[in-house]
Scaffold this active site. Sequence first.
Site, PDB file in Angstrom:
ATOM      1  N   ASN A  43      32.211  48.266  36.787  1.00 22.32           N
ATOM      2  CA  ASN A  43      33.309  48.396  35.824  1.00 22.32           C
ATOM      3  C   ASN A  43      33.227  47.284  34.793  1.00 22.32           C
ATOM      4  OD1 ASN A  43      35.761  46.360  35.841  1.00 22.32           O
ATOM      5  ND2 ASN A  43      35.021  46.473  37.954  1.00 22.32           N
ATOM      6  N   LEU A 103      39.975  43.478  31.390  1.00 21.89           N
ATOM      7  CA  LEU A 103      41.317  42.920  31.572  1.00 21.89           C
ATOM      8  C   LEU A 103      42.367  43.606  30.704  1.00 21.89           C
ATOM      9  CD1 LEU A 103      41.463  39.016  31.975  1.00 21.89           C
ATOM     10  CD2 LEU A 103      43.032  40.689  32.957  1.00 21.89           C
ATOM     11  N   CYS A 114      37.474  37.251  37.197  1.00 22.12           N
ATOM     12  CA  CYS A 114      37.142  38.453  36.419  1.00 22.12           C
ATOM     13  C   CYS A 114      35.780  38.273  35.750  1.00 22.12           C
ATOM     14  CB  CYS A 114      38.197  38.739  35.355  1.00 22.12           C
ATOM     15  SG  CYS A 114      37.686  40.113  34.290  1.00 22.12           S
TER      16      CYS A 114
HETATM   17  O1  RRO Z   1      39.517  44.218  34.004  1.00 24.04           O
HETATM   18  C1  RRO Z   1      38.376  44.019  34.475  1.00 24.04           C
HETATM   19  O2  RRO Z   1      37.340  44.274  33.827  1.00 24.04           O
HETATM   20  C2  RRO Z   1      38.184  43.444  35.800  1.00 24.04           C
HETATM   21  C3  RRO Z   1      38.939  42.400  36.308  1.00 24.04           C
HETATM   22 BR1  RRO Z   1      40.406  41.689  35.415  1.00 24.04          BR
HETATM   23  C4  RRO Z   1      38.594  41.835  37.551  1.00 24.04           C
HETATM   24  O3  RRO Z   1      39.203  40.867  38.037  1.00 24.04           O
HETATM   25  N1  RRO Z   1      37.535  42.343  38.203  1.00 24.04           N
HETATM   26  C5  RRO Z   1      36.817  43.377  37.724  1.00 24.04           C
HETATM   27  O4  RRO Z   1      35.851  43.811  38.372  1.00 24.04           O
HETATM   28  N2  RRO Z   1      37.151  43.918  36.522  1.00 24.04           N
END
Ligand code: RRO
Length: 305
Positions: free
Chosen positions: A69, A73, A129
């Site tokens: 992914n 955020l 993240c």
């Molecule tokens: O939003 C993201 O892309 C994301 C977050 Br904040 C996170 O803590 N871990 C992740 O795999 N994606």
Amino acid sequence: MDNLKIKVGSIIFKNPILLASGTCGFGREMAKFYDVNILGGIVTKSITLKPREGNPPPRIWECYAGILNSIGLENPGLEKFIEEEIPYLEGLDTHVIISIAGEREQEYYYIAKELRDFKFSVLELNLSCPNVDGGGMLFGIDIDMVKTITKKVVEIINKPVWVKLTPQAPNILDIVRVVKDSGGEAVVAFNTFLGLSIDTKRRSPVFKRVFAGYSGPAIKPLVLRHVWEIYELNLLPIVGCGGIVNFSDVLEYLFSGASLVEIGSANFRDPWIGSKLVKEAEDYFKNEKIQDVIGIAHYFNREVD
Ligand code: RRO
């Protein structure tokens, strides 16, 4: 059911099944599928000070044994979260864990201060993240930053603080030590692993940011190894997170030393999985206290027949 009750730091959970940040929205989204109050708790999508649109598409890419992914955020920001989501969360009869993130360390302090007076159980510091340019995982691999942010947030907020760790940190056990020294009540192991997929048609990385966060069944053995080592440190309770798709996976985490588990990307494939795992836990622990099996594999695995 009393056998499923489990104490982590200063809080008693009705069972060990939590939904991981970023995979259950703000709880309301999952409540369309089942009563989320049956869960041990839910962890909200990480909130930042200002709203964030997130990364350009694509944001999700399926791999053989998990997903990458690159959401970036995306979230409504603190003000809207307080206005539109907190009233619902305050009415829930399960533990609400609010996850916060920031590009700069001051963001964490400001958000913590603003959240002080609301009703929720735990503040989860997302220091991990992988999909943003500033903060996030860069804080989580920096031992001094983990120390400073955790310590200050613990001072500001009158609630338990958990730290969600990144598996990218080279010195995970040292990070756990500073979380303990800074007043954290538990560590969450882990956020996603930094990974890459190439789109062979375009002969380019799938994601604009090239690397993305990998989660799903493939990472479970990798995370379990660290849960095992963190448990042996004997410093802090562990919230295990990574690759759980069925109840046997939950047991592996508990037996390795996790007190609670967070279900992540499995929610995307089966939004009912949290409720199914709670029912399976009720059956399995009919005649035994869950508290008695946390870390049990450490005491049996060296037995010789
Ligand atoms: O939003 C993201 O892309 C994301 C977050 Br904040 C996170 O803590 N871990 C992740 O795999 N994606």
